[in-house]
Design a protein around this motif. Structure first.
Motif, PDB file in Angstrom:
ATOM      1  N   LYS A  53       0.761  -1.262  -0.056  1.00 19.33           N
ATOM      2  CA  LYS A  53       0.026  -0.121   0.002  1.00 19.33           C
ATOM      3  C   LYS A  53       0.679   1.208  -0.079  1.00 19.33           C
ATOM      4  CE  LYS A  53      -0.630  -0.167   4.861  1.00 19.33           C
ATOM      5  NZ  LYS A  53       0.519  -1.169   5.046  1.00 19.33           N
ATOM      6  N   THR A  71       0.439   6.891   7.169  1.00 17.70           N
ATOM      7  CA  THR A  71      -0.019   7.165   8.515  1.00 17.70           C
ATOM      8  C   THR A  71       1.075   6.361   9.449  1.00 17.70           C
ATOM      9  OG1 THR A  71      -1.774   5.737   8.368  1.00 17.70           O
ATOM     10  CG2 THR A  71      -1.878   8.259   8.224  1.00 17.70           C
ATOM     11  N   GLY A  72       1.400   5.217   8.825  1.00 15.01           N
ATOM     12  CA  GLY A  72       2.439   4.352   9.526  1.00 15.01           C
ATOM     13  C   GLY A  72       3.403   4.913  10.146  1.00 15.01           C
ATOM     14  N   TYR A  75       2.605   6.304  13.430  1.00 21.62           N
ATOM     15  CA  TYR A  75       2.795   5.706  14.671  1.00 21.62           C
ATOM     16  C   TYR A  75       4.242   5.002  14.858  1.00 21.62           C
ATOM     17  CZ  TYR A  75      -2.324   5.691  14.397  1.00 21.62           C
ATOM     18  OH  TYR A  75      -3.563   6.157  14.510  1.00 21.62           O
ATOM     19  N   ARG A  76       5.103   4.881  13.778  1.00 21.90           N
ATOM     20  CA  ARG A  76       6.375   4.552  13.946  1.00 21.90           C
ATOM     21  C   ARG A  76       7.396   5.637  14.681  1.00 21.90           C
ATOM     22  NH1 ARG A  76       8.341   0.175  11.066  1.00 21.90           N
ATOM     23  NH2 ARG A  76       6.673  -0.883   9.971  1.00 21.90           N
ATOM     24  N   VAL A 136       5.755  -1.422  17.540  1.00 19.74           N
ATOM     25  CA  VAL A 136       4.684  -0.238  17.116  1.00 19.74           C
ATOM     26  C   VAL A 136       3.307  -0.759  17.118  1.00 19.74           C
ATOM     27  CG1 VAL A 136       4.912  -1.175  14.622  1.00 19.74           C
ATOM     28  CG2 VAL A 136       4.426   1.162  15.053  1.00 19.74           C
ATOM     29  N   SER A 137       3.128  -2.056  16.827  1.00 24.03           N
ATOM     30  CA  SER A 137       1.451  -2.512  17.087  1.00 24.03           C
ATOM     31  C   SER A 137       1.165  -2.169  18.536  1.00 24.03           C
ATOM     32  CB  SER A 137       1.390  -3.924  16.904  1.00 24.03           C
ATOM     33  OG  SER A 137       1.554  -4.381  15.359  1.00 24.03           O
ATOM     34  N   ALA A 140       0.253   1.385  18.755  1.00 21.61           N
ATOM     35  CA  ALA A 140      -0.651   1.706  17.905  1.00 21.61           C
ATOM     36  C   ALA A 140      -2.236   1.322  18.525  1.00 21.61           C
ATOM     37  CB  ALA A 140      -0.644   1.268  16.329  1.00 21.61           C
ATOM     38  N   ARG A 146      -3.976   6.942  19.367  1.00 21.76           N
ATOM     39  CA  ARG A 146      -4.830   6.978  18.257  1.00 21.76           C
ATOM     40  C   ARG A 146      -5.575   8.424  18.144  1.00 21.76           C
ATOM     41  NH1 ARG A 146      -4.207   2.413  15.525  1.00 21.76           N
ATOM     42  NH2 ARG A 146      -5.250   3.291  13.800  1.00 21.76           N
ATOM     43  N   ARG A 167      -4.202   1.951   8.314  1.00 25.24           N
ATOM     44  CA  ARG A 167      -5.004   0.536   8.592  1.00 25.24           C
ATOM     45  C   ARG A 167      -6.510   0.827   8.816  1.00 25.24           C
ATOM     46  NH1 ARG A 167      -0.394  -0.899   8.235  1.00 25.24           N
ATOM     47  NH2 ARG A 167       0.706  -2.477   9.151  1.00 25.24           N
ATOM     48  N   ASP A 168      -6.975   2.160   9.354  1.00 24.57           N
ATOM     49  CA  ASP A 168      -8.085   2.583   9.589  1.00 24.57           C
ATOM     50  C   ASP A 168      -8.596   3.792   8.547  1.00 24.57           C
ATOM     51  OD1 ASP A 168      -6.250   4.174  10.572  1.00 24.57           O
ATOM     52  OD2 ASP A 168      -7.216   4.863  12.356  1.00 24.57           O
ATOM     53  N   ARG A 217       1.996  -9.498  13.880  1.00 22.22           N
ATOM     54  CA  ARG A 217       1.461  -8.135  13.677  1.00 22.22           C
ATOM     55  C   ARG A 217       0.172  -8.213  12.844  1.00 22.22           C
ATOM     56  NH1 ARG A 217       6.297  -5.179  10.815  1.00 22.22           N
ATOM     57  NH2 ARG A 217       4.776  -3.464  10.983  1.00 22.22           N
ATOM     58  N   ASP A 221      -2.847  -6.269  14.877  1.00 21.40           N
ATOM     59  CA  ASP A 221      -3.368  -4.985  14.365  1.00 21.40           C
ATOM     60  C   ASP A 221      -4.955  -5.353  14.083  1.00 21.40           C
ATOM     61  OD1 ASP A 221      -1.293  -3.668  14.137  1.00 21.40           O
ATOM     62  OD2 ASP A 221      -0.761  -4.136  11.975  1.00 21.40           O
ATOM     63  N   ARG A 224      -7.074  -5.720  17.834  1.00 21.55           N
ATOM     64  CA  ARG A 224      -7.198  -4.593  18.745  1.00 21.55           C
ATOM     65  C   ARG A 224      -8.707  -4.028  18.809  1.00 21.55           C
ATOM     66  NH1 ARG A 224      -3.582  -0.951  14.978  1.00 21.55           N
ATOM     67  NH2 ARG A 224      -5.407   0.122  13.851  1.00 21.55           N
TER      68      ARG A 224
HETATM   69  O1   DC Z   1       2.076   0.415   7.751  1.00 22.71           O
HETATM   70  P1   DC Z   1       3.344   0.388   8.895  1.00 22.71           P
HETATM   71  O2   DC Z   1       3.557  -1.292   8.952  1.00 22.71           O
HETATM   72  O3   DC Z   1       4.193   1.446   8.703  1.00 22.71           O
HETATM   73  O4   DC Z   1       2.488   0.576  10.390  1.00 22.71           O
HETATM   74  C1   DC Z   1       3.219   0.514  11.450  1.00 22.71           C
HETATM   75  C2   DC Z   1       2.032  -0.005  12.771  1.00 22.71           C
HETATM   76  O5   DC Z   1       1.260   1.201  12.658  1.00 22.71           O
HETATM   77  C3   DC Z   1       1.131  -1.303  12.273  1.00 22.71           C
HETATM   78  O6   DC Z   1       1.482  -1.607  13.259  1.00 22.71           O
HETATM   79  C4   DC Z   1      -0.120  -0.800  12.162  1.00 22.71           C
HETATM   80  C5   DC Z   1      -0.153   0.726  12.653  1.00 22.71           C
HETATM   81  N1   DC Z   1      -0.938   1.421  12.137  1.00 22.71           N
HETATM   82  C6   DC Z   1      -2.217   1.814  12.683  1.00 22.71           C
HETATM   83  O7   DC Z   1      -2.744   1.198  13.375  1.00 22.71           O
HETATM   84  N2   DC Z   1      -2.992   2.751  11.813  1.00 22.71           N
HETATM   85  C7   DC Z   1      -2.525   3.536  10.793  1.00 22.71           C
HETATM   86  N3   DC Z   1      -3.599   4.193  10.249  1.00 22.71           N
HETATM   87  C8   DC Z   1      -1.292   3.098  10.057  1.00 22.71           C
HETATM   88  C9   DC Z   1      -0.538   2.132  10.968  1.00 22.71           C
END
Ligand code: DC
Length: 265
Positions: A53, A71-72, A75-76, A136-137, A140, A146, A167-168, A217, A221, A224
């Protein structure tokens, strides 16, 4: 060159672009070619780790002249700060406080991976470390974290046409987006892609380790309590197992421009 600058706790959020965009906030027309093709202004792309993605979203944004936000990375960034400051990953309050003070700047050229500046330091090369991957999970999953980051993401989206990945995004952040995509692939294929990336960056991690981490993960993810990973009910599901990156982006571009696929009526 563009920058997206989000600063929690501040009134103003800056997101500026120095590349040319000639379109209004609702839609845009391909005037050069005399076409009146409407391009979806807000495009939400969600999917699990390794679904492609981020790479596909970035390329799509460059083709359309939209902003791009992964957006990941946000969170990172909070996770990286927590590890740096020895904040316990089970201390929701401290993690929320960290998020509520974070200053993230994304700087780059359209279509290219951007530099990530967190609290004035360039942390681009630290955000995909195995330590951040592992932690990171948990970060997040903290509702307070959030809340802060979703607010910032919506403020960026309010600036104009954007491709946002996470993810959301289709279910929460831009639930009103006109185009929502859910990218997916089998866990083995996604692990293979992630493993190749890690080998390219000099790691000698075993494939089995990557596969196990991905499974863990995925589970975290998607189970949760807050904003779990799932396709929005009105998302287009696009399996990428048998598609190369260009193929995925071509398909996304067709959807964004409202062009029917070959063979469609
Ligand atoms: O896409 P990524 O692997 O860089 O995302 C890192 C972490 O952040 C993964 O555990 C999912 C979480 N995340 C999330 O919960 N909501 C988002 N909008 C983007 C990422």
């Amino acid at each position: 060159m563009f920058t997206v600058h989000v600063r929690a706790g501040a009134e103003n959020i800056n997101s500026g672009r120095t590349f040319q965009i000639d379109q209004d906030a609702e839609n845009c027309c391909n005037k050069d070619q005399g076409l009146s093709t409407e391009i979806a202004p807000f495009i939400a792309i969600d999917g699990p780790v390794g679904s492609g993605k981020t790479a596909a979203g970035r390329m799509l944004a460059a083709r359309l002249g939209h902003m791009f936000l992964d957006t990941g990375v946000m969170y990172r960034a909070v996770t990286y700060l927590a590890l740096q400051k020895n904040v316990s990953l089970s201390d929701s309050e401290a993690l929320t406080l960290l998020a509520s003070r974070v200053d993230i700047e994304l700087v780059g050229d359209p279509g290219e991976e951007c530099r990530v500046i967190v609290n004035a330091g360039d942390v681009t090369n630290n955000l995909r470390s195995p330590e951040v991957d592992r932690s990171v999970s948990a970060v997040a999953a903290v509702p307070g974290v959030r809340d802060v980051l979703v607010r910032l993401q919506r403020e960026v989206a309010a600036k104009g046409q954007i491709v946002m990945v996470g993810r959301d995004i289709g279910t929460v952040v831009m639930s009103g987006a006109g185009l929502k995509i859910y990218l997916d692939a089998s866990v083995e294929i996604r692990a293979r892609r992630r493993h190749d990336q890690l080998l390219e960056s000099g790691s000698d991690i075993a494939f089995e380790t990557v596969l196990e981490d991905l499974r863990r993960r995925d589970e975290l993810d998607s189970t949760r309590d807050v904003a779990p990973l799932k396709p929005a009910s009105d998302a287009v599901n696009l399996p990428t197992d048998n598609l190369g990156l260009e193929g995925v982006v071509d398909r996304l571009e067709s959807l964004a421009r409202g062009v029917p696929e070959m063979g469609d009526d």
